[in-house]
Design a protein around this motif. Structure first.
Motif, short mmCIF file in Angstrom:
data_model
loop_
_atom_site.label_atom_id
_atom_site.label_comp_id
_atom_site.label_asym_id
_atom_site.label_seq_id
_atom_site.Cartn_x
_atom_site.Cartn_y
_atom_site.Cartn_z
N ARG A 47 0.88 -1.21 0.06
CA ARG A 47 0.10 0.16 0.05
C ARG A 47 0.78 1.11 -0.07
NH1 ARG A 47 -4.38 2.00 4.52
NH2 ARG A 47 -5.50 3.54 3.16
N GLN A 49 0.77 5.17 0.22
CA GLN A 49 0.09 6.60 0.74
C GLN A 49 0.77 7.64 0.69
OE1 GLN A 49 -1.14 4.22 4.35
NE2 GLN A 49 -3.09 5.42 4.23
N ASP A 118 -3.59 7.20 -2.87
CA ASP A 118 -3.59 6.15 -1.99
C ASP A 118 -4.07 4.88 -2.93
OD1 ASP A 118 -3.91 4.26 0.18
OD2 ASP A 118 -5.51 5.27 1.18
N CYS A 167 -6.90 -2.24 2.01
CA CYS A 167 -6.34 -1.11 2.73
C CYS A 167 -6.86 -1.03 4.09
CB CYS A 167 -6.74 0.31 2.20
SG CYS A 167 -5.94 0.30 0.44
N ASP A 171 -4.48 -0.86 7.58
CA ASP A 171 -4.41 0.18 8.33
C ASP A 171 -4.32 -0.25 9.77
OD1 ASP A 171 -4.07 2.56 7.04
OD2 ASP A 171 -6.36 2.68 7.13
N SER A 271 -13.08 9.57 0.57
CA SER A 271 -11.91 10.40 0.65
C SER A 271 -11.97 11.57 1.74
CB SER A 271 -11.45 11.01 -0.57
OG SER A 271 -10.28 11.79 -0.56
#
Length: 314
Positions: A47, A49, A118, A167, A171, A271
């Motif tokens: 991932r 970001q 992202d 995702c 996290d 978002s």
């Protein structure tokens, strides 16, 4: 293109980038976080970001020996990559709510970004992918064989939802989900890429002129995510008949006109909620929903969770 380059002309190996990230300070103007989960030899989930207030251009070379199935579900700004395709240097734009398939042994190029992104990528070695016995269409098989593959425009609501679940799990840390669950979702995401390619040949039957008209129509459609233009209005502005417009959207974008609008609307909602930009009610209202329950239903259909479950993550 004015940009800040990493290490002058020295290119960064992708293996280093996904392990150590982009070595910058942690100022509000420059944020970068790379999360990598190794599932087995030859299979990783990564991932990426990052937020770059100033343009950044990172010279890269691909030493991963992996095929990259990459889906971008948040993009505020501009991102692109560039590789030599065997004949010339080519640039490929990265779009929000869209996935790319990329592969190239030891190829050199660069990654450019200005703004926020992202992205989640399943990286898999070709020999492992062949063991999954997925149906690989001839154009993809040919692209993978030439070592400078970059195929764009893979979209579907299921792909977006699967990327979001991956995702969310990353996290919460590696212990939030079992490695078997992560493996299963990786297989699912790659298989959804293959499904999105089933109608790929239809795209090539759309003329370049009509594809350009459809791209303009998509831009007009997404100008105001609180209110979509009517189909007759959109067709008239695009200079196409209504049947040709609706058929073209399915051929080129893999979704109906409303489906493209709805996917973009939900991506913006997610978002904004992640960034803490207003309550669920405020975001729903701004995106044209008079009824919060209707908004929650649409959000849950897209991402598999309620909008109230989305929390700001620093």
């Amino acid at each position: 293109m004015a940009a800040v380059e990493k290490g002058a002309m020295d290119s960064m190996p992708i293996s280093r980038l996904i392990t150590d990230g982009y070595g910058t300070d942690s100022s509000p103007e420059t944020l970068c976080r790379v999360t990598r989960v190794a599932l087995q030899e030859g299979l990783d989930i990564v991932r990426w970001q990052s937020t770059f207030e100033n343009p950044v251009q990172i010279p890269l070379h691909d030493d991963s020996e992996c095929i990259h199935f990459s889906f971008t579900h948040v993009l505020k700004g501009k991102a692109l990559c560039s590789f030599h395709d065997g004949h010339r240097q080519r640039r490929f734009a990265i779009d929000e709510g869209s996935g790319n398939i990329s592969f190239g042994r030891c190829r050199h190029g660069f990654y450019y970004q200005h703004g926020e992104i992202d992205n989640v990528t399943v990286m898999i070695r070709p020999e492992l992918l062949s063991q999954w016995e997925l149906e690989i269409d001839p154009p993809l098989h040919k692209a993978l064989a030439c070592d400078h593959c970059f195929l764009e425009g893979h979209r579907s609501g299921e792909m977006s939802a699967t990327a979001h679940m991956l995702c969310s799990a990353m996290d919460r840390g590696a212990s939030a989900r079992s490695s078997l669950w992560l493996y299963g979702q990786s297989v699912t995401l790659v298989s959804l890429f293959m499904e999105a390619r089933r109608d790929a040949e239809c795209v090539y039957r759309v003329s370049l002129k009509d594809r350009q008209r459809l791209m303009r129509a998509r831009g007009r459609l997404l100008e105001d995510l609180g209110k979509a233009p009517s189909l007759p209005e959109l067709a008239r502005e695009a200079g196409m008949s209504l049947p040709k417009l609706t058929r073209g959207f399915r051929q080129v974008f893999g979704n109906s006109v409303y489906g493209v609008f709805q996917q973009a609307r939900m991506a913006q909602a997610r978002s904004r909620l992640l960034a803490g930009e207003g309550s669920v009610m405020r975001v729903a209202s701004d995106l044209g929903y008079a009824n919060a329950s209707h908004f929650a239903t649409a959000f849950r259909k897209q991402f598999g969770i309620n909008p109230s479950e989305v929390r700001f993550r620093s």
